[in-house]
Design a protein around this motif. Structure first.
Motif, mmCIF file in Angstrom:
data_model
loop_
_atom_site.group_PDB
_atom_site.id
_atom_site.type_symbol
_atom_site.label_atom_id
_atom_site.label_comp_id
_atom_site.label_asym_id
_atom_site.label_seq_id
_atom_site.Cartn_x
_atom_site.Cartn_y
_atom_site.Cartn_z
ATOM 1 N N TYR A 48 -53.839 3.058 -3.271
ATOM 2 C CA TYR A 48 -54.321 3.835 -2.124
ATOM 3 C C TYR A 48 -53.315 4.904 -1.703
ATOM 4 O O TYR A 48 -53.698 5.992 -1.257
ATOM 5 C CB TYR A 48 -54.593 2.913 -0.933
ATOM 6 C CG TYR A 48 -56.027 2.493 -0.799
ATOM 7 C CD1 TYR A 48 -57.040 3.434 -0.686
ATOM 8 C CD2 TYR A 48 -56.380 1.150 -0.764
ATOM 9 C CE1 TYR A 48 -58.364 3.047 -0.565
ATOM 10 C CE2 TYR A 48 -57.701 0.750 -0.647
ATOM 11 C CZ TYR A 48 -58.691 1.704 -0.550
ATOM 12 O OH TYR A 48 -59.999 1.322 -0.436
ATOM 13 N N ALA A 49 -52.036 4.618 -1.821
ATOM 14 C CA ALA A 49 -51.021 5.558 -1.339
ATOM 15 C C ALA A 49 -51.029 6.879 -2.091
ATOM 16 O O ALA A 49 -50.603 7.912 -1.558
ATOM 17 C CB ALA A 49 -49.634 4.916 -1.446
ATOM 18 N N ILE A 50 -51.519 6.875 -3.322
ATOM 19 C CA ILE A 50 -51.521 8.097 -4.129
ATOM 20 C C ILE A 50 -52.347 9.208 -3.477
ATOM 21 O O ILE A 50 -52.104 10.390 -3.698
ATOM 22 C CB ILE A 50 -52.024 7.778 -5.553
ATOM 23 C CG1 ILE A 50 -51.077 6.783 -6.214
ATOM 24 C CG2 ILE A 50 -52.134 9.039 -6.405
ATOM 25 C CD1 ILE A 50 -51.580 6.246 -7.548
ATOM 26 N N GLN A 51 -53.313 8.841 -2.635
ATOM 27 C CA GLN A 51 -54.163 9.844 -2.001
ATOM 28 C C GLN A 51 -53.479 10.594 -0.854
ATOM 29 O O GLN A 51 -54.027 11.584 -0.350
ATOM 30 C CB GLN A 51 -55.408 9.166 -1.429
ATOM 31 C CG GLN A 51 -55.103 8.306 -0.185
ATOM 32 C CD GLN A 51 -56.314 7.678 0.432
ATOM 33 O OE1 GLN A 51 -57.234 8.367 0.848
ATOM 34 N NE2 GLN A 51 -56.315 6.350 0.478
ATOM 35 N N LEU A 52 -52.300 10.159 -0.404
ATOM 36 C CA LEU A 52 -51.720 10.660 0.842
ATOM 37 C C LEU A 52 -51.615 12.186 0.915
ATOM 38 O O LEU A 52 -52.048 12.788 1.915
ATOM 39 C CB LEU A 52 -50.346 10.028 1.074
ATOM 40 C CG LEU A 52 -50.343 8.546 1.457
ATOM 41 C CD1 LEU A 52 -48.919 8.000 1.455
ATOM 42 C CD2 LEU A 52 -50.979 8.325 2.813
ATOM 43 N N PRO A 53 -51.049 12.891 -0.088
ATOM 44 C CA PRO A 53 -50.937 14.352 0.053
ATOM 45 C C PRO A 53 -52.282 15.041 0.217
ATOM 46 O O PRO A 53 -52.440 15.920 1.078
ATOM 47 C CB PRO A 53 -50.224 14.769 -1.250
ATOM 48 C CG PRO A 53 -49.494 13.546 -1.694
ATOM 49 C CD PRO A 53 -50.368 12.405 -1.307
ATOM 50 N N ALA A 54 -53.261 14.655 -0.607
ATOM 51 C CA ALA A 54 -54.569 15.307 -0.533
ATOM 52 C C ALA A 54 -55.281 14.980 0.776
ATOM 53 O O ALA A 54 -55.907 15.844 1.392
ATOM 54 C CB ALA A 54 -55.426 14.887 -1.729
ATOM 55 N N TYR A 55 -55.178 13.736 1.222
ATOM 56 C CA TYR A 55 -55.835 13.344 2.463
ATOM 57 C C TYR A 55 -55.244 14.088 3.657
ATOM 58 O O TYR A 55 -55.976 14.591 4.522
ATOM 59 C CB TYR A 55 -55.708 11.833 2.663
ATOM 60 C CG TYR A 55 -56.484 11.292 3.841
ATOM 61 C CD1 TYR A 55 -57.737 10.724 3.666
ATOM 62 C CD2 TYR A 55 -55.968 11.341 5.133
ATOM 63 C CE1 TYR A 55 -58.454 10.226 4.737
ATOM 64 C CE2 TYR A 55 -56.669 10.842 6.210
ATOM 65 C CZ TYR A 55 -57.912 10.286 6.009
ATOM 66 O OH TYR A 55 -58.621 9.805 7.084
ATOM 67 N N ALA A 56 -53.916 14.166 3.718
ATOM 68 C CA ALA A 56 -53.265 14.850 4.838
ATOM 69 C C ALA A 56 -53.651 16.327 4.868
ATOM 70 O O ALA A 56 -53.917 16.901 5.936
ATOM 71 C CB ALA A 56 -51.747 14.702 4.730
ATOM 72 N N ALA A 57 -53.697 16.965 3.698
ATOM 73 C CA ALA A 57 -54.118 18.364 3.650
ATOM 74 C C ALA A 57 -55.563 18.509 4.111
ATOM 75 O O ALA A 57 -55.905 19.456 4.837
ATOM 76 C CB ALA A 57 -53.961 18.899 2.228
ATOM 77 N N ALA A 58 -56.432 17.563 3.719
ATOM 78 C CA ALA A 58 -57.836 17.637 4.121
ATOM 79 C C ALA A 58 -58.000 17.536 5.630
ATOM 80 O O ALA A 58 -58.855 18.212 6.219
ATOM 81 C CB ALA A 58 -58.637 16.530 3.426
ATOM 82 N N VAL A 59 -57.181 16.708 6.282
ATOM 83 C CA VAL A 59 -57.268 16.578 7.741
ATOM 84 C C VAL A 59 -56.986 17.912 8.425
ATOM 85 O O VAL A 59 -57.691 18.332 9.346
ATOM 86 C CB VAL A 59 -56.302 15.488 8.232
ATOM 87 C CG1 VAL A 59 -56.135 15.547 9.748
ATOM 88 C CG2 VAL A 59 -56.813 14.123 7.830
ATOM 89 N N VAL A 60 -55.935 18.603 7.983
ATOM 90 C CA VAL A 60 -55.605 19.908 8.561
ATOM 91 C C VAL A 60 -56.726 20.905 8.300
ATOM 92 O O VAL A 60 -57.145 21.657 9.185
ATOM 93 C CB VAL A 60 -54.273 20.425 7.975
ATOM 94 C CG1 VAL A 60 -53.978 21.835 8.463
ATOM 95 C CG2 VAL A 60 -53.135 19.493 8.362
#
Length: 440
Positions: free
Chosen positions: A360-372
């Motif tokens: 699950y942690a591998i998604q962190l960069p893409a998820y954080a960018a998507a939130v912004v």
């Protein structure tokens, strides 16, 4: 309004984000207390499968409807406040809040009433007794949805008024109350103690946030009268789709994991909670802090500066996420062992949940960018882009989950989140940068 522009404005956003982030960390630490209590009492048993399934649907519903309402509310509330003053902005909130609450209450009742029909389809590998327990818990969780909606909506007004601290720390009460009620009432209520704890905890949260808003002179109760809601509703619909993007994947993961048999949904629940705690802290901090700033900049017509700031923010949150991925890979097993391995939760459970956590942690960069990017698209009213991104995320989540779980089991479901969110972040970035001068 944040003072200044450019770098000085970014510093104001950073200070707000830091405040929210620190307080959210404190709030999320209480969630680990709850998870540790559940692990010690139930391990990965059928009761936990039932609870996590019963929690996933109402949490998703609350995030989808109330969470999208909060994001849509802030720019509309600030615009009405600038034009007509506090009283007019509060009337706008009261009318919109009434509609949101009605939609959410109706959806929660349908969620519970229809559970016997959709739960066997969503989780065919679970025993009939587990599905029946899940359906019973969902009726209790309808109250959690309604009380949580008040806390989220009133917190949105506080955020619009630049009061960030209390909405960030108030969620600490819900997991604490759940853990305490599980310990003291398990013999009498069973796993339903967790559901009743969620209701009581969100009631306390709503009372705190609502009391703070009332002291500022804000309105708490919904209103039947309808001022011009068009600016808010134009944003709300597309942001519903955006929240479907951000939260729907987690519900799909939980439901598809249930197809793998007993214990799989629990493994997803435990592993995802640790990653989602970090995601929530980071994304809440940046998302809440940037939304008023983006709204002010868009209202001023300074779209070139908004795009420039957006690029900086996307690069920053993505870069800051990379060390978090590395830390998760290094620390997953000892952290899971420390938090969960006791009582009914054994070493084999630790090994599996640690693998899920790293995946699950591998998604962190893409998820954080998507939130912004979701916040920027919401402020700019790019409805088509949000709809396209949400659709792409759901299609990719289902397809990749199905393919990956066939090869890697429950760990494959967690792995599938990274490419799904990377694709949707790219869709949003291209749309915002290309079309940020227009609405759609």
């Amino acid at each position: 309004m944040y003072p200044g522009t450019g770098e000085s404005d970014d510093r104001a956003v950073a200070r707000a984000g830091l405040t929210i982030g620190v307080l959210s960390v404190v709030a999320k630490l209480t969630a680990f207390v709850r998870e540790a209590a559940i692990a010690a009492v139930y391990g990965r048993g059928p009761e936990v499968d039932a609870f996590f399934l019963a929690l996933a649907v109402p949490v998703f519903l609350l995030a989808l409807v109330a969470g999208s309402f909060q994001i849509a509310l802030v720019p509309a509330y600030l615009a009405r406040r600038r034009a007509d003053g506090d009283a007019a902005a509060d009337r706008l909130f009261a009318a919109a809040f009434g509609r949101m609450l009605a939609v959410l209450a109706a959806a929660a009742l349908v969620m519970a009433a229809a559970a016997p029909a959709y739960l066997p389809w969503l989780a065919p590998a679970l025993a009939p007794d587990t599905l029946a327990l899940t359906a019973d818990l969902l009726w209790i969780m309808t109250l959690f949805v309604v009380t949580g909606a008040g806390a989220v909506a009133w917190g949105g007004v506080l955020n619009a008024r630049r009061r960030f601290a209390l909405p960030a720390i108030a969620p600490a009460f819900t997991p604490l109350v759940m853990a305490v009620l599980l310990v003291v009432a398990r013999d009498r209520l069973g796993v339903a103690a967790l559901a009743w704890g969620a209701v009581l905890g969100t009631l306390i949260e709503a009372a705190l946030v609502g009391g703070a808003l009332r002291r500022l002179g804000g309105r708490l109760l919904p209103a039947a009268g309808a001022p011009d809601l068009a600016p808010l509703l134009r944003r709300w619909g597309p942001i519903l789709l955006a929240n479907l993007l951000l939260y729907g994947a987690g519900v799909l993961d939980q439901m598809m994991a249930a197809m793998l048999g007993p214990g799989a949904a629990s493994a997803i629940g435990y592993g995802a909670k640790l990653v989602l705690a970090g995601l929530h802290v980071a994304t809440l901090a940046i998302g809440v802090a940037i939304l008023p700033a983006y709204s002010d900049q868009a209202a001023a017509g300074d779209l070139a500066a908004l795009r420039s700031r957006l690029r900086r923010h996307v690069l920053l949150v993505a870069a800051l996420s990379v060390p978090a991925v590395a830390a998760a890979a290094l620390l997953a097993e000892p952290v899971v062992r420390l938090l969960y391995q006791r009582g009914a939760f054994g070493p084999d459970d630790t090994a599996l949940v640690a693998e899920v956590l790293v995946a699950y942690a591998i998604q962190l960069p893409a998820y954080a960018a998507a939130v912004v990017l979701v916040r920027a698209a919401a402020v700019l009213e790019l409805g088509r882009a949000l709809a396209a991104a949400a659709a792409a995320n759901l299609v990719l989540t289902v397809g990749l989950n199905a393919g990956f779980m066939a090869v890697w089991g429950v760990v494959g479901i967690a792995l599938a989140t990274a490419p799904a969110f990377l694709a949707t972040a790219v869709i949003l970035y291209v749309a915002v940068m290309r079309d940020s001068g227009r609405t759609g």
